[in-house]
Enzyme design. Structure first.
Site, PDB file in Angstrom:
ATOM      1  N   HIS A 177     -24.329  95.360  59.491  1.00 20.55           N
ATOM      2  CA  HIS A 177     -23.784  95.906  58.248  1.00 20.55           C
ATOM      3  C   HIS A 177     -23.997  94.991  57.046  1.00 20.55           C
ATOM      4  CE1 HIS A 177     -22.053  98.289  61.401  1.00 20.55           C
ATOM      5  NE2 HIS A 177     -21.344  97.268  61.845  1.00 20.55           N
ATOM      6  N   ASN A 225     -29.108  94.566  69.278  1.00 17.98           N
ATOM      7  CA  ASN A 225     -27.777  94.922  68.811  1.00 17.98           C
ATOM      8  C   ASN A 225     -27.365  93.822  67.842  1.00 17.98           C
ATOM      9  OD1 ASN A 225     -25.164  95.488  68.240  1.00 17.98           O
ATOM     10  ND2 ASN A 225     -24.522  95.871  70.362  1.00 17.98           N
ATOM     11  N   PRO A 238     -23.514  88.509  67.096  1.00 23.43           N
ATOM     12  CA  PRO A 238     -22.255  87.788  67.235  1.00 23.43           C
ATOM     13  C   PRO A 238     -21.185  88.546  68.010  1.00 23.43           C
ATOM     14  CG  PRO A 238     -22.585  88.533  64.979  1.00 23.43           C
ATOM     15  CD  PRO A 238     -23.876  88.748  65.700  1.00 23.43           C
ATOM     16  N   ASN A 239     -20.454  87.796  68.792  1.00 16.42           N
ATOM     17  CA  ASN A 239     -19.296  88.260  69.589  1.00 16.42           C
ATOM     18  C   ASN A 239     -19.685  89.072  70.822  1.00 16.42           C
ATOM     19  OD1 ASN A 239     -17.201  87.133  67.863  1.00 16.42           O
ATOM     20  ND2 ASN A 239     -17.898  88.642  66.367  1.00 16.42           N
ATOM     21  N   ALA A 285     -22.086  92.659  64.154  1.00 18.15           N
ATOM     22  CA  ALA A 285     -21.563  92.710  62.780  1.00 18.15           C
ATOM     23  C   ALA A 285     -22.660  92.516  61.731  1.00 18.15           C
ATOM     24  CB  ALA A 285     -20.478  91.651  62.605  1.00 18.15           C
ATOM     25  N   TYR A 299     -15.876  98.621  73.327  1.00 21.50           N
ATOM     26  CA  TYR A 299     -17.114  98.035  73.857  1.00 21.50           C
ATOM     27  C   TYR A 299     -17.234  98.094  75.372  1.00 21.50           C
ATOM     28  CZ  TYR A 299     -17.109  96.351  69.074  1.00 21.50           C
ATOM     29  OH  TYR A 299     -17.074  96.312  67.706  1.00 21.50           O
ATOM     30  N   ASP A 307     -35.223  91.465  56.880  1.00 21.66           N
ATOM     31  CA  ASP A 307     -36.483  90.875  56.392  1.00 21.66           C
ATOM     32  C   ASP A 307     -37.289  90.261  57.532  1.00 21.66           C
ATOM     33  OD1 ASP A 307     -35.893  91.657  53.842  1.00 21.66           O
ATOM     34  OD2 ASP A 307     -35.351  89.658  53.106  1.00 21.66           O
ATOM     35  N   GLU A 345     -32.589  99.794  67.333  1.00 20.84           N
ATOM     36  CA  GLU A 345     -31.243  99.310  67.011  1.00 20.84           C
ATOM     37  C   GLU A 345     -30.247  99.939  67.985  1.00 20.84           C
ATOM     38  OE1 GLU A 345     -30.084  99.508  62.827  1.00 20.84           O
ATOM     39  OE2 GLU A 345     -28.070 100.090  63.458  1.00 20.84           O
ATOM     40  N   ARG A 350     -16.275 105.154  63.392  1.00 20.81           N
ATOM     41  CA  ARG A 350     -15.384 104.007  63.188  1.00 20.81           C
ATOM     42  C   ARG A 350     -15.182 103.775  61.687  1.00 20.81           C
ATOM     43  NH1 ARG A 350     -17.034  99.156  66.912  1.00 20.81           N
ATOM     44  NH2 ARG A 350     -14.955  98.514  66.213  1.00 20.81           N
ATOM     45  N   HIS A 364     -26.169 100.118  69.510  1.00 20.08           N
ATOM     46  CA  HIS A 364     -24.732  99.827  69.406  1.00 20.08           C
ATOM     47  C   HIS A 364     -24.022 100.395  70.616  1.00 20.08           C
ATOM     48  CE1 HIS A 364     -25.457  98.633  65.321  1.00 20.08           C
ATOM     49  NE2 HIS A 364     -26.120  99.764  65.140  1.00 20.08           N
ATOM     50  N   LEU A 365     -23.096  99.631  71.143  1.00 20.96           N
ATOM     51  CA  LEU A 365     -22.276 100.133  72.245  1.00 20.96           C
ATOM     52  C   LEU A 365     -21.385 101.275  71.768  1.00 20.96           C
ATOM     53  CD1 LEU A 365     -21.623  96.506  73.019  1.00 20.96           C
ATOM     54  CD2 LEU A 365     -22.230  97.981  74.932  1.00 20.96           C
ATOM     55  N   SER A 366     -20.751 101.066  70.636  1.00 18.60           N
ATOM     56  CA  SER A 366     -19.826 102.074  70.096  1.00 18.60           C
ATOM     57  C   SER A 366     -20.586 103.002  69.157  1.00 18.60           C
ATOM     58  CB  SER A 366     -18.681 101.380  69.344  1.00 18.60           C
ATOM     59  OG  SER A 366     -19.178 100.669  68.219  1.00 18.60           O
ATOM     60  N   ARG A 406     -13.690  91.806  75.387  1.00 22.12           N
ATOM     61  CA  ARG A 406     -13.495  92.071  73.963  1.00 22.12           C
ATOM     62  C   ARG A 406     -13.261  93.568  73.704  1.00 22.12           C
ATOM     63  NH1 ARG A 406     -18.373  92.718  69.664  1.00 22.12           N
ATOM     64  NH2 ARG A 406     -17.108  92.838  67.788  1.00 22.12           N
ATOM     65  N   ARG A 424     -18.683 100.266  58.824  1.00 23.00           N
ATOM     66  CA  ARG A 424     -19.625 100.208  59.953  1.00 23.00           C
ATOM     67  C   ARG A 424     -20.669 101.323  59.897  1.00 23.00           C
ATOM     68  NH1 ARG A 424     -17.252  96.379  63.491  1.00 23.00           N
ATOM     69  NH2 ARG A 424     -14.997  96.406  63.320  1.00 23.00           N
TER      70      ARG A 424
HETATM   71  C1  DHK Z   1     -20.896  95.636  67.793  1.00 27.79           C
HETATM   72  C2  DHK Z   1     -20.187  94.894  66.909  1.00 27.79           C
HETATM   73  O1  DHK Z   1     -19.850  93.634  67.193  1.00 27.79           O
HETATM   74  C3  DHK Z   1     -19.672  95.460  65.653  1.00 27.79           C
HETATM   75  O2  DHK Z   1     -19.592  94.495  64.633  1.00 27.79           O
HETATM   76  C4  DHK Z   1     -20.497  96.643  65.179  1.00 27.79           C
HETATM   77  C5  DHK Z   1     -21.409  96.978  67.458  1.00 27.79           C
HETATM   78  C6  DHK Z   1     -20.689  97.637  66.311  1.00 27.79           C
HETATM   79  C7  DHK Z   1     -21.541  97.839  68.711  1.00 27.79           C
HETATM   80  O3  DHK Z   1     -20.988  98.930  68.773  1.00 27.79           O
HETATM   81  O4  DHK Z   1     -22.248  97.427  69.637  1.00 27.79           O
HETATM   82  O5  DHK Z   1     -19.872  97.261  64.085  1.00 27.79           O
END
Ligand code: DHK
Length: 151
Positions: A83, A77, A12-13, A80, A25, A90, A101, A110, A103-105, A20, A114
């Site tokens: 977490h 990735n 998501p997002n 959210a 990110y 599953d 797995e 953080r 993650h950008l950040s 964003r 997270r």
């Molecule tokens: C991306 C998200 O949208 C956050 O909810 C995660 C992750 C971190 C990222 O760093 O790619 O906490």
């Protein structure tokens, strides 16, 4: 060299990448990330399929579908859902397909919530904190893993 099938999943997002929260990110768009993975795949002998959804169930469906699509490895990735999602965990465990797995950040520098990942102990590897480069590092690692452990 055998062509391997890789599924790149974005939670998501992540459709908003580029605008964003660039401090966390970066400014690279999801389309740019996907294109980079496809280009890398061309040189590594990987067929890359990409999918983004803001909906947990759609991501679960896509992970389940990976079995019938003969996907060899997954770069995910979960955003959210990292977490919170027992359902994604599953689904990944049910497929037994190796996954990385991403993650950008750097989620560990953080907020505390997270720091926990529902998936990480089931992952082949994890890459975090390198912005869009996290994805290409993950693809390199997954390719090496699959070529040394599966063929
Ligand atoms: C991306 C998200 O949208 C956050 O909810 C995660 C992750 C971190 C990222 O760093 O790619 O906490």
């Amino acid at each position: 060299m055998k062509t391997l099938r890789i599924l790149a999943l974005h939670g998501p997002n992540l459709n908003l990448l580029g605008t964003r929260e660039p401090g966390h990110y970066g400014t690279t768009t999801l389309a740019d990330i996907n294109q980079k993975l496809i280009d890398m795949g061309d040189s590594l002998g990987l067929e890359i399929t990409t999918f983004q959804s803001n909906h947990e169930g759609e991501l679960v469906d896509r992970i389940q579908q990976a079995v019938s699509d003969h996907i060899d490895g997954i770069v995910i990735n979960p955003a959210a859902y990292t977490h919170t999602s027992v359902a994604l965990r599953d689904a990944l465990l049910a497929t037994s397909i190796p996954f990385i797995e991403v993650h950008l950040s750097n989620i560990h520098r953080r907020e505390e919530f997270r720091h926990r990942s529902m998936l990480v102990d089931a992952a082949t590897g994890v890459v975090a904190g390198f912005g869009a480069t996290s994805y290409t590092l993950a693809l390199t690692g997954l390719n090496d893993f699959l070529r040394t452990n599966q063929q």
